[in-house]
Design an enzyme around this catalytic site. Sequence first.
Site, PDB file in Angstrom:
ATOM      1  N   LYS A 188      61.857  14.932 -19.325  1.00 33.45           N
ATOM      2  CA  LYS A 188      62.735  16.093 -19.509  1.00 33.45           C
ATOM      3  C   LYS A 188      62.553  17.026 -18.307  1.00 33.45           C
ATOM      4  CE  LYS A 188      62.552  20.227 -20.749  1.00 33.45           C
ATOM      5  NZ  LYS A 188      63.534  20.883 -19.898  1.00 33.45           N
ATOM      6  N   CYS A 297      52.988  26.108  -7.081  1.00 29.76           N
ATOM      7  CA  CYS A 297      51.814  26.370  -7.915  1.00 29.76           C
ATOM      8  C   CYS A 297      50.565  26.552  -7.067  1.00 29.76           C
ATOM      9  CB  CYS A 297      51.622  25.242  -8.906  1.00 29.76           C
ATOM     10  SG  CYS A 297      51.578  23.635  -8.132  1.00 29.76           S
ATOM     11  N   GLU A 395      50.285  35.550 -11.276  1.00 27.05           N
ATOM     12  CA  GLU A 395      51.037  34.592 -10.462  1.00 27.05           C
ATOM     13  C   GLU A 395      52.452  35.145 -10.263  1.00 27.05           C
ATOM     14  OE1 GLU A 395      52.486  30.868 -12.166  1.00 27.05           O
ATOM     15  OE2 GLU A 395      51.703  29.827 -10.401  1.00 27.05           O
TER      16      GLU A 395
HETATM   17  P1  NAD Z   1      58.176  26.734 -17.229  1.00 25.76           P
HETATM   18  O1  NAD Z   1      56.842  26.692 -17.874  1.00 25.76           O
HETATM   19  O2  NAD Z   1      59.097  27.814 -17.582  1.00 25.76           O
HETATM   20  O3  NAD Z   1      58.978  25.373 -17.490  1.00 25.76           O
HETATM   21  C1  NAD Z   1      58.445  24.106 -17.177  1.00 25.76           C
HETATM   22  C2  NAD Z   1      59.132  23.059 -18.028  1.00 25.76           C
HETATM   23  O4  NAD Z   1      58.786  23.287 -19.392  1.00 25.76           O
HETATM   24  C3  NAD Z   1      60.660  23.079 -17.961  1.00 25.76           C
HETATM   25  O5  NAD Z   1      61.161  21.760 -18.013  1.00 25.76           O
HETATM   26  C4  NAD Z   1      61.018  23.835 -19.229  1.00 25.76           C
HETATM   27  O6  NAD Z   1      62.311  23.525 -19.704  1.00 25.76           O
HETATM   28  C5  NAD Z   1      59.957  23.331 -20.181  1.00 25.76           C
HETATM   29  N1  NAD Z   1      59.689  24.186 -21.352  1.00 25.76           N
HETATM   30  C6  NAD Z   1      60.036  25.482 -21.567  1.00 25.76           C
HETATM   31  N2  NAD Z   1      59.645  25.870 -22.799  1.00 25.76           N
HETATM   32  C7  NAD Z   1      59.020  24.811 -23.362  1.00 25.76           C
HETATM   33  C8  NAD Z   1      58.360  24.609 -24.620  1.00 25.76           C
HETATM   34  N3  NAD Z   1      58.290  25.557 -25.549  1.00 25.76           N
HETATM   35  N4  NAD Z   1      57.793  23.405 -24.856  1.00 25.76           N
HETATM   36  C9  NAD Z   1      57.829  22.426 -23.922  1.00 25.76           C
HETATM   37  N5  NAD Z   1      58.451  22.557 -22.736  1.00 25.76           N
HETATM   38  C10 NAD Z   1      59.032  23.739 -22.454  1.00 25.76           C
HETATM   39  O7  NAD Z   1      57.858  26.678 -15.653  1.00 25.76           O
HETATM   40  P2  NAD Z   1      58.886  26.798 -14.459  1.00 25.76           P
HETATM   41  O8  NAD Z   1      59.344  28.224 -14.426  1.00 25.76           O
HETATM   42  O9  NAD Z   1      59.882  25.705 -14.498  1.00 25.76           O
HETATM   43  O10 NAD Z   1      57.900  26.508 -13.219  1.00 25.76           O
HETATM   44  C11 NAD Z   1      57.066  27.482 -12.684  1.00 25.76           C
HETATM   45  C12 NAD Z   1      55.648  27.391 -13.220  1.00 25.76           C
HETATM   46  O11 NAD Z   1      55.164  26.067 -13.094  1.00 25.76           O
HETATM   47  C13 NAD Z   1      54.659  28.231 -12.445  1.00 25.76           C
HETATM   48  O12 NAD Z   1      53.780  28.878 -13.323  1.00 25.76           O
HETATM   49  C14 NAD Z   1      53.898  27.215 -11.603  1.00 25.76           C
HETATM   50  O13 NAD Z   1      52.625  27.620 -11.199  1.00 25.76           O
HETATM   51  C15 NAD Z   1      53.875  26.047 -12.497  1.00 25.76           C
HETATM   52  N6  NAD Z   1      53.695  24.809 -11.734  1.00 25.76           N
HETATM   53  C16 NAD Z   1      52.484  24.179 -11.755  1.00 25.76           C
HETATM   54  C17 NAD Z   1      52.276  23.029 -11.007  1.00 25.76           C
HETATM   55  C18 NAD Z   1      50.947  22.328 -10.990  1.00 25.76           C
HETATM   56  O14 NAD Z   1      50.876  21.192 -10.521  1.00 25.76           O
HETATM   57  N7  NAD Z   1      49.876  22.941 -11.469  1.00 25.76           N
HETATM   58  C19 NAD Z   1      53.310  22.516 -10.241  1.00 25.76           C
HETATM   59  C20 NAD Z   1      54.528  23.185 -10.245  1.00 25.76           C
HETATM   60  C21 NAD Z   1      54.719  24.325 -11.002  1.00 25.76           C
END
Ligand code: NAD
Length: 499
Positions: A188, A297, A395
């Site tokens: 997803k 990230c 962050e």
């Molecule tokens: P997000 O947490 O908003 O969303 C990530 C994914 O989770 C999306 O596909 C979203 O649709 C889904 N999601 C949202 N609500 C959910 C729920 N209740 N249950 C399950 N899935 C759900 O993050 P974002 O805004 O897309 O990305 C930015 C964040 O991701 C930042 O905090 C960044 O640090 C982190 N990130 C971490 C890494 C890593 O490798 N550690 C890599 C990239 C991004």
Amino acid sequence: MDQVVARQSLPDTPRIFGFFVDGKRMEAGERAYFERRSPGHDVPVTRIPKCTREDLDLAVKAARRAFEDGRWSRIPAVERADVLLRAAQILRSRAGELAYWETLENGKPISQARAEVDGCAGMFEYAAGLARTLHGDAFNNLGDGMFGLVTREPIGVVGLITPWNFPFLILCERVPYILAAGCTIVAKPSEVTSATTLMLAEILSEAGLPDGCYNVVTGSGSVIGQAMTEHLDIDMVSFTGSTAVGRRCVEAAGGNFKKLGLELGGKNPQIVFADADLEDAADGVAFGIGFNTGQCCVSGSRLIVERSVASEFEKLVAAKLAKVRIGDPLDPATQIGAITTTAQNRTILDYIAKGREEGARLVCGGGALDFGRGQYIAPTLFADVTGAMAIAREEIFGPVLAVMPFDSEAEAIAMANDTVYGLAASVWTKNIDKALNVTRRVRAGRFWVNTTLAGGPELPLGGFKQSGWGREAGSYGIEEYTQIKSVHIEIGKREPWVR
Ligand code: NAD
């Protein structure tokens, strides 16, 4: 398709995507859809179906069937490796097209997106090798009557939830390893950047991946993502995203005890000692905060610099940031593109306002850039930041760097560790003792010495503390997607229990 990139043209109408189940593209039909506007140009570029829980169930059933009947999980690993190698070849041949759609949806520079696709092909190639070397263990030291084996088995159906900042790279840091282990997948993607995750489905089918092994269900996180972590027939969820949503995944998975891989947020330190090559370090620090508009990230968002060179170094970094080429993501010369979502754009601008209110000194940047269309923010550097300020603790996920001076190595280490996160860190020094001490004492899953943001398929990714659980990529990456079974084998006759 490389011609498309060379033309730098925008699509006349948004490209319509379906979702993907059991080897087939499924049309949106009556479903509502997300229309994605290019953040760099503000024109509609893609339409993606809003799938339902029923769609998810269908995909999970297909993945379960494909896993249980052994069409992928039980074939010789060499055959899995062949498919992964063919996928790598197709990725390379379609790199221009993949980069184009990635750039349109995400806003990142086209040259960067292209390099990321090349990196993704490397992930498939490396994982192909791992498929063949994955093995267990044997115990020949249990006495004449007993032989012991430890085997690795694929964990089963894996749910893969990915964010919008590196839609294709993050996907490909996981998919080939999961497939190499023999698992099947329901992916997803983020609702704003789903195109390349769907394009990978076509590529994998063309490479010979059996139907049902890679399914994509598009939709919102609160509906599809949440349902995935709650789903009783998904064995493991690999989630990459914010720490806040990661926490929700832990709560949802608590109801069924599925295994979770979590790659979450970071507030990563760049520690610069006075004896570093300051010119080189300044370039690295500028790259660490400017790359992917800081929506990374692992971006180095806290600059912890030795006081004796702090003022000189601050100027060097500001000079580098002033020279970075910011603008149209489709221009091959662009180094920093657009901010991916409107909500993220607002968040970053709010943090910049907060930095000012909290009394930090603005050295450069500090606001939006107007190119007539799209959303852009100038790389921003705040000095005189204290550890208590929000811009030092939270962050931001944008091109905003907080500078804090230190006087001793111990203080630098304490400042670097003064965070709930533990994703990544960099240290810049020409003194090997300092480099090693800092590398050992700072709690972070990825570390760079005299460089930053380096990566590749060989070394694992993942965080300490609230930055996550488990590791992706490298040999650790494939192992995460296996279960371990121990087997005791009696040789000859058992010692009877009942006499
Ligand atoms: P997000 O947490 O908003 O969303 C990530 C994914 O989770 C999306 O596909 C979203 O649709 C889904 N999601 C949202 N609500 C959910 C729920 N209740 N249950 C399950 N899935 C759900 O993050 P974002 O805004 O897309 O990305 C930015 C964040 O991701 C930042 O905090 C960044 O640090 C982190 N990130 C971490 C890494 C890593 O490798 N550690 C890599 C990239 C991004």
